[in-house]
Motif scaffolding. Structure first.
Motif, PDB file in Angstrom:
ATOM      1  N   LEU A   1     -28.746  60.549  16.270  1.00 37.56           N
ATOM      2  CA  LEU A   1     -29.156  59.702  17.304  1.00 37.56           C
ATOM      3  C   LEU A   1     -30.283  60.100  17.895  1.00 37.56           C
ATOM      4  O   LEU A   1     -30.584  61.408  17.550  1.00 37.56           O
ATOM      5  CB  LEU A   1     -28.131  60.199  18.972  1.00 37.56           C
ATOM      6  N   ASN A   2     -31.121  60.010  19.373  1.00 36.62           N
ATOM      7  CA  ASN A   2     -31.602  60.106  19.782  1.00 36.62           C
ATOM      8  C   ASN A   2     -32.126  59.529  21.347  1.00 36.62           C
ATOM      9  O   ASN A   2     -32.384  58.751  21.659  1.00 36.62           O
ATOM     10  CB  ASN A   2     -33.566  59.702  19.328  1.00 36.62           C
ATOM     11  N   PHE A   3     -31.286  60.734  22.073  1.00 42.33           N
ATOM     12  CA  PHE A   3     -30.497  60.290  23.309  1.00 42.33           C
ATOM     13  C   PHE A   3     -30.997  60.896  24.381  1.00 42.33           C
ATOM     14  O   PHE A   3     -31.808  61.821  24.181  1.00 42.33           O
ATOM     15  CB  PHE A   3     -29.069  61.207  23.029  1.00 42.33           C
ATOM     16  N   MET A   4     -31.342  59.994  25.412  1.00 47.64           N
ATOM     17  CA  MET A   4     -32.149  60.227  26.454  1.00 47.64           C
ATOM     18  C   MET A   4     -31.589  60.128  27.246  1.00 47.64           C
ATOM     19  O   MET A   4     -32.364  59.887  29.160  1.00 47.64           O
ATOM     20  CB  MET A   4     -33.327  58.895  26.119  1.00 47.64           C
ATOM     21  N   GLY A   5     -29.935  59.124  27.468  1.00 46.09           N
ATOM     22  CA  GLY A   5     -29.496  60.183  28.726  1.00 46.09           C
ATOM     23  C   GLY A   5     -29.519  58.405  29.258  1.00 46.09           C
ATOM     24  O   GLY A   5     -28.331  58.172  30.338  1.00 46.09           O
ATOM     25  N   ARG A   6     -30.191  57.137  28.908  1.00 44.01           N
ATOM     26  CA  ARG A   6     -29.369  55.741  29.924  1.00 44.01           C
ATOM     27  C   ARG A   6     -28.168  55.409  29.582  1.00 44.01           C
ATOM     28  O   ARG A   6     -27.696  55.792  28.151  1.00 44.01           O
ATOM     29  CB  ARG A   6     -30.897  54.833  29.368  1.00 44.01           C
ATOM     30  N   SER A   7     -27.869  54.503  29.805  1.00 45.52           N
ATOM     31  CA  SER A   7     -26.631  53.935  29.636  1.00 45.52           C
ATOM     32  C   SER A   7     -26.659  53.492  28.135  1.00 45.52           C
ATOM     33  O   SER A   7     -25.291  52.738  27.575  1.00 45.52           O
ATOM     34  CB  SER A   7     -26.296  52.816  31.010  1.00 45.52           C
ATOM     35  N   ARG A   8     -28.157  52.233  26.775  1.00 47.07           N
ATOM     36  CA  ARG A   8     -27.890  52.089  26.120  1.00 47.07           C
ATOM     37  C   ARG A   8     -28.176  53.438  25.546  1.00 47.07           C
ATOM     38  O   ARG A   8     -27.202  52.848  24.193  1.00 47.07           O
ATOM     39  CB  ARG A   8     -29.668  50.885  26.102  1.00 47.07           C
ATOM     40  N   ASP A   9     -27.933  54.133  25.595  1.00 49.84           N
ATOM     41  CA  ASP A   9     -28.043  55.351  24.655  1.00 49.84           C
ATOM     42  C   ASP A   9     -26.303  55.691  24.546  1.00 49.84           C
ATOM     43  O   ASP A   9     -25.503  56.120  23.802  1.00 49.84           O
ATOM     44  CB  ASP A   9     -28.724  57.017  25.100  1.00 49.84           C
ATOM     45  N   VAL A  10     -25.942  55.705  25.790  1.00 46.21           N
ATOM     46  CA  VAL A  10     -24.407  56.178  25.471  1.00 46.21           C
ATOM     47  C   VAL A  10     -23.432  54.881  24.920  1.00 46.21           C
ATOM     48  O   VAL A  10     -23.118  54.572  24.125  1.00 46.21           O
ATOM     49  CB  VAL A  10     -23.510  55.729  27.330  1.00 46.21           C
ATOM     50  N   MET A  11     -24.110  53.695  25.547  1.00 46.55           N
ATOM     51  CA  MET A  11     -23.484  52.175  23.980  1.00 46.55           C
ATOM     52  C   MET A  11     -23.635  52.875  22.588  1.00 46.55           C
ATOM     53  O   MET A  11     -23.049  52.748  21.971  1.00 46.55           O
ATOM     54  CB  MET A  11     -24.115  50.635  24.598  1.00 46.55           C
ATOM     55  N   THR A  12     -25.693  53.167  22.477  1.00 42.39           N
ATOM     56  CA  THR A  12     -25.345  53.653  21.276  1.00 42.39           C
ATOM     57  C   THR A  12     -24.884  54.666  20.734  1.00 42.39           C
ATOM     58  O   THR A  12     -24.105  54.672  19.424  1.00 42.39           O
ATOM     59  CB  THR A  12     -26.984  54.684  20.701  1.00 42.39           C
ATOM     60  N   LEU A  13     -24.228  56.103  21.134  1.00 43.72           N
ATOM     61  CA  LEU A  13     -22.765  56.760  21.240  1.00 43.72           C
ATOM     62  C   LEU A  13     -21.703  56.374  20.375  1.00 43.72           C
ATOM     63  O   LEU A  13     -20.881  56.322  19.684  1.00 43.72           O
ATOM     64  CB  LEU A  13     -23.363  57.426  21.843  1.00 43.72           C
TER      65      LEU A  13
END
Length: 612
Positions: free
Chosen positions: A390-402
């Protein structure tokens, strides 16, 4: 990739969730530990495995070359088991090299190691190419007789997949030539693309940013910062457009040459065959999505323009948060719990498997300079476990990516008992668990939200994710198809590639956008075009499939839905889409199937219009 090739793809089931950036900076975010594969580049076990695999492959060739037809069913089953064991060792070696390279594509030592492993594994695996070629030379009646032996019948699904390519195979000497030249041909161009992107730095308001950081800024709350990022990305891609255009032209011509020799009727044929999906099913999907542009993307972005108080949006407004939306950031533990709780509410077994990725060092989370952008899940080998990047920046899209990548990982764990040869799924079905995981997480977050403004924010995020996964990926598919078609008449200039890109973007995104010149070269960074030609329609396939599947789940018309769903994932690559969907009463060959899937998206847009 021909079914006879024992080398795994670089990233399976794809190098990224979708070609949209996203990530985050934190030294506290967990990284993965590759020791379950090898202890390091100098691990003596790695060298021992290479030596043993080389000896086993040579002995296998000596024992079976020219003899496959004479083997009994039981002996052929034993031979496939031996072939599978060698393949697992080679997969393990390449998985380690690929994962090591993915987290730092700018490190020369790692780059040389990755190249060296690729060359050695290619040399070893070339000794095995004869085996599936000889299996495919068996006539149907002879093979059917051999398949009565239980040892061979165990591999019936793999044999079916192998024999799907029988009309497109070449003599062994030619197959070996193509296979061995891969490291100096296609694979070399892919590496050049990856390392070029990894080295790029984008000057945004006087600060040097990686591609991941620059793409993340396109979702900033401040329009000026989004514009700065978009113009910086466009300028840097334009400065390197000659390289990207040369890579694109070379790989498209390389594919054309091989497709011609293999007698594929069109550029998409080999991908459809590998995906185990009929041409007419893909055509129905693409047609349904293109026909929906006006009622999905065009309608939504016109609504978004009104929310922004503008007649038209700029391209850097496409993924922008709404003007009154909170700049909500999720801490890693919060994102983890949201996803696992959503998985657990659907199936405790699903959450239990997902928990393993967090209890162990199976995920590499923080963005770093040199790390590949986007996200992926790599299955490695059944005797180990998958890894997530992952490349996690904490946005809601990153939650969906997880949620998305964890779906891939759980799918790969559940399918692992099928073994190396039968655990891998076609790309179209590989996206099922990932998109379903997103839907579970989104529904859990939406159901828990009562505030109208925050509910609208969640809905807009989901709609934009679905547009990125369905409409945008079909537009990417159209771009790719047109590029490969025109390449048959000669090399395409940078301007021509950009013109095709702008045509499909205008068609798909609609009249709500102004397209400026900085956007013309955004085709240059999309990894799917380079890594896996015609991958992208699998995202739209998976999203529409999951929408139909989730609708069945909500309706409660299928008893033991959760159990049937887990059985579907555990089937790995042993069943085709018609067989997997039958227990749910779904059929992807029916045009209504795709309309039902797209109907979920239009329903969400209906709700947003009512909230507006």
């Amino acid at each position: 990739m021909p079914a006879s090739d024992p080398l795994p793809p670089t990233h399976t089931p794809g190098p990224a969730r979708a070609p949209e950036g996203g990530g985050g900076l934190s030294s506290t975010l967990p990284g993965w530990d590759l020791a379950d594969l090898y202890g390091g580049m100098d691990d003596p076990v790695l060298e021992s495995d290479l030596t043993a695999a080389r000896a086993s492959a040579a002995a296998f060739r000596e024992r079976h070359l020219g003899q496959v037809a004479a083997l009994s069913g039981a002996d052929l089953g034993a031979a496939i088991a031996a072939f599978e064991a060698i393949s697992e060792t080679l997969y393990r070696i390449m998985s380690y090299a690929q994962l090591l390279h993915a987290v730092d594509q700018t490190d020369e030592t790692i780059g040389r190691f990755h190249q060296g492993m690729q060359e050695k594994v290619t040399d070893i695996s070339s000794l095995l190419l004869f085996f599936t070629l000889e299996i495919n030379q068996l006539d149907d009646e002879t093979l059917a007789d051999k398949l009565t032996a239980p040892a061979l019948n165990h591999y019936a699904a793999w044999i079916r997949t192998v024999r799907a390519f029988r009309d497109h195979e070449l003599p062994e000497a030619m197959e070996r030539l193509i296979h061995e030249k891969e490291v100096t041909g296609r694979a070399a161009w892919v590496r050049l693309f990856d390392e070029t992107l990894a080295h790029l730095r984008f000057d945004i308001d006087g600060q040097s940013r990686t591609l991941t950081e620059a793409l993340d800024q396109l979702s900033d709350t401040q329009r000026s910062r989004r514009e700065s990022a978009a113009r910086a990305i466009g300028a840097e891609l334009a400065a390197n457009a000659r390289v990207f255009a040369h890579i694109t032209n070379t790989l498209a011509k390389d594919k054309q040459i091989e497709d011609t020799w293999r007698r594929y009727p069109h550029a998409l044929a080999s991908r459809n065959l590998a995906n185990q999906v009929e041409d007419e099913v893909v055509e129905a999907l693409v047609t349904a999505v293109r026909d929906s542009y006006a009622d999905t993307a065009h309608r939504y972005y016109a609504l978004k323009a009104r929310w922004f108080g503008q007649e038209r949006l700029a391209t850097w407004d496409r993924n922008a948060p709404l003007p009154d939306a909170e700049d909500r950031r999720y801490a890693w533990p919060e994102a983890r719990d949201l996803v696992l709780n959503a998985y657990g509410a659907f199936s405790p077994r699903l959450a239990e498997v997902g928990q393993r990725f967090f209890d162990n060092a199976w995920i590499d989370v923080p963005p770093r300079p040199g790390k590949t952008s986007g996200a992926f899940a790599h299955p490695t080998v059944p005797s180990a476990h998958p890894y997530l990047l992952l490349n996690f920046m904490g946005r809601s899209r990153d939650v969906m990516t997880l949620a998305h990548e964890l779906g891939h990982g759980v799918h790969q764990v559940l399918a692992a008992p099928r073994g190396v040869l039968m655990s891998d799924t076609p790309l179209t079905l590989a996206e099922t668990a990932s998109v379903f995981g997103e839907m579970l997480t989104f529904r859990a977050m939406l159901n828990a939200e009562t505030d109208p403004k925050r509910r609208r924010t969640l809905l807009t995020g989901k709609v934009e994710d679905m547009l990125n996964t369905v409409v945008r990926q079909v537009a990417f598919h159209e771009f790719e198809y047109r590029v490969h078609r025109e390449r048959r008449e000669g090399a395409l200039s940078e301007d021509r590639l950009s013109a095709i890109w702008m045509d499909v973007q205008r068609e798909s995104l609609g009249p709500a956008f102004d397209f400026d010149d900085s956007y013309r070269v955004f085709w240059g960074y999309i990894p799917h075009f380079v890594h896996t030609p015609f991958y992208v329609y699998a995202y739209a396939f998976g999203d529409c499939l999951v929408n139909s599947l989730y609708a069945v789940h909500q309706a409660g018309t299928v008893p033991d839905f959760q159990e049937k769903y887990l059985d579907m994932l555990a089937a790995g690559g042993t069943l085709r889409h018609t067989e997997l969907l039958a227990p749910f009463g779904l059929d992807a060959r029916d045009p209504a199937f795709w309309r039902r899937g797209l109907g979920v998206l239009t329903t969400f847009i209906d709700e947003l219009e009512q909230l507006a």
